[in-house]
Scaffold this motif. Structure first.
Motif, PDB file in Angstrom:
ATOM      1  N   SER A  10       0.917  -1.152  -0.033  1.00 16.15           N
ATOM      2  CA  SER A  10       0.056  -0.009  -0.174  1.00 16.15           C
ATOM      3  C   SER A  10       0.971   1.068  -0.072  1.00 16.15           C
ATOM      4  N   THR A 124     -13.996  -2.725   6.669  1.00 15.96           N
ATOM      5  CA  THR A 124     -12.661  -3.568   5.730  1.00 15.96           C
ATOM      6  C   THR A 124     -11.926  -4.265   6.728  1.00 15.96           C
ATOM      7  N   ASN A 125     -10.889  -5.308   6.134  1.00 11.86           N
ATOM      8  CA  ASN A 125     -10.157  -6.045   6.810  1.00 11.86           C
ATOM      9  C   ASN A 125      -8.630  -5.350   6.266  1.00 11.86           C
ATOM     10  N   CYS A 126      -7.903  -4.475   7.365  1.00 12.46           N
ATOM     11  CA  CYS A 126      -6.789  -3.922   7.211  1.00 12.46           C
ATOM     12  C   CYS A 126      -5.373  -5.030   7.460  1.00 12.46           C
ATOM     13  N   SER A 128      -3.565  -7.095   6.475  1.00 16.48           N
ATOM     14  CA  SER A 128      -2.428  -7.110   5.360  1.00 16.48           C
ATOM     15  C   SER A 128      -1.649  -5.749   5.281  1.00 16.48           C
ATOM     16  N   SER A 132      -9.291  -4.667   2.303  1.00 10.25           N
ATOM     17  CA  SER A 132      -9.964  -5.663   1.722  1.00 10.25           C
ATOM     18  C   SER A 132     -11.400  -6.074   2.463  1.00 10.25           C
ATOM     19  N   PRO A 133     -12.199  -6.687   1.663  1.00 11.84           N
ATOM     20  CA  PRO A 133     -13.803  -6.799   2.380  1.00 11.84           C
ATOM     21  C   PRO A 133     -13.700  -7.575   3.505  1.00 11.84           C
TER      22      PRO A 133
END
Length: 441
Positions: A10, A124-126, A128, A132-133
């Motif tokens: 990112s 969201t899923n952070c 990583s 992401s969803p």
């Protein structure tokens, strides 16, 4: 970065932070030699596990109670009665225009007490480092589902009721299944909150590889700067950041010893001397609202950390040793929990919905977040600083108690817990215990 052997995860250009992945052990060193790169550090071995206290002294949890207000299990919610939530709901129980972000281990959005208020578009899923969803079953830890219920469990006749049962809640997953919050996930979470309309975030965790992040160390400074920038960016977009004070019985304003860091990989912690040059993230980042924990006797919980410069308000977090009462027979706080997760003190609603008793400043912070959401609901939008001041104003002042009761629970340095200040502001309670009724008046 590519030439140095890295892959972009990112690029958070808003705060000048890049998250990358590389199998080259020399990658950080190569990157640091590039002009205009301030610092680079590997994070794979970093993370501070959630430490919700598990006291050995306990009594059996009541599993049935006549609900004097709210839903089927609201009779067990001593915490809500203590901060006048039932009375507040007679005036205002929250607005659908208010969006709270719960930065935690995720949340079970299929839970019947959360489904109606869950905002999928802003979740969201952070984990990583890149959003992401959120998927079904995302909270295998359970901690995030618990904090989310305290904030916004729906008043629907099932189970419990949250402080602000009509607001929308977004799950922002930063903690993994084992309860570790790595720097890349924390940074991603705050940038997401800043750019997705979140007005208040709950932060019931510690970030960084060390409980105390010492900025005179190059590696720790790099992470401190990146996370501080991310939090500051969120605040600049009007996000109030509310954070748990911690469960180490430590005076954060006068730290002396850190005995639990780094706690990943397991058994890697070392004892080290610390000073005020070292800070806990997020609670000690400027502008963050710090929350200490109280029990059912309105005393600071035996485990709660504190500090004259870090404690802004107090809220119910539970106390299973010093504050066992008829209303709180095991001292802990009841909230929503994934049905598939193990819980020592589980309560199941007649409909099959699952709840769990826990204690910690992790449980205190979402009460303050719920109060902030009620303030926004009743009085309209305001900046993060103005909202922080409003939360501190919506409190019941508490004076320093007789600290001899905390003698069996010294700080990690061995020093006794002591309280500084008067009723208007002190190191145990800040401006006082939050009051939902004052928030909506």
């Amino acid at each position: 970065m590519k030439a140095a052997g890295g892959v972009l995860v990112s690029d958070y250009a808003q705060i000048g932070v890049v998250i990358a992945r590389s199998s080259d052990s020399n990658f950080a060193g190569k990157i640091e030699r590039i002009t205009n790169i301030d610092n680079a550090v590997a994070t794979q071995s970093f993370g501070v596990q959630l430490r919700d206290t598990q006291a050995t002294s306990d009594s059996a949890a009541a599993t049935q109670a006549a609900a004097a207000w709210g839903d089927t299990l609201s009779g067990l919610q001593w915490d809500m009665t203590q901060i006048n939530v039932p009375a507040a709901h007679q005036i205002n129980s929250g607005s659908r225009s208010v969006l709270v972000g719960d930065i935690d281990t995720g949340l079970d959005f299929t839970h019947p007490d959360l489904a109606a208020n869950y905002d999928a578009r802003h979740s969201t899923n952070c984990v990583s480092g890149a959003p992401s969803p959120l998927a079904v079953g995302n909270d295998a830890n359970g901690h995030g589902t618990h904090t989310a219920g305290t904030i916004a469990a729906a008043a629907n006749g099932i189970g419990i009721v949250g402080v602000a049962p009509n607001v929308k809640i977004a799950g922002i997953k930063a903690g993994n299944t084992d309860g570790y919050f790595f720097p890349e996930a924390v940074i991603c979470s705050f940038v997401w909150a800043a750019t997705n309309g979140v007005q208040v975030t709950n932060n019931s965790y510690f970030a960084d590889p060390w409980l105390f992040n010492c900025r005179n160390d190059a590696e720790q400074r790099a992470i401190w700067n990146a996370e501080r920038r991310a939090i500051g960016f969120a605040q600049s977009k009007g996000v109030l950041v509310v954070a748990a004070e911690g469960n180490e019985s430590t005076d954060l304003s006068h730290p002396a010893v850190d005995t639990i860091s780094p706690d990943f990989p397991p058994n890697s912690e070392v004892e080290r001397d610390v000073t005020n040059a070292c800070a806990v993230v997020p609670v000690e980042v400027p502008g963050v609202l710090g929350v200490t924990a109280t029990g059912n006797l309105r005393l600071k919980s035996f485990y709660s950390s504190y500090g004259i410069s870090t404690a802004d308000v107090a809220a119910p977090g539970g106390d299973s040793i010093l504050q066992i009462t008829a209303a709180a027979p095991n001292g802990r706080v009841l909230s929503t929990y994934p049905a598939a997760n193990a819980c020592v003190r589980k309560v199941v609603d007649p409909t099959g919905a699952t709840y769990c008793y826990l204690q910690g400043t992790s449980m205190a912070a979402p009460h303050a977040v719920g109060v902030a959401a009620l303030i926004l609901s009743a009085h309209g939008n305001m900046g993060s600083g103005q909202l922080a001041a409003a939360v501190q104003g919506a409190t019941r002042p508490l004076s320093c108690p007789d600290t001899s009761i905390y003698a069996p629970f010294p700080q990690s340095s061995g020093e006794p817990q002591t309280c500084q200040g008067g009723a208007e502001h002190n190191s145990f309670y800040g401006s006082g215990e939050v009051d939902a009724l004052q928030a909506v008046r």
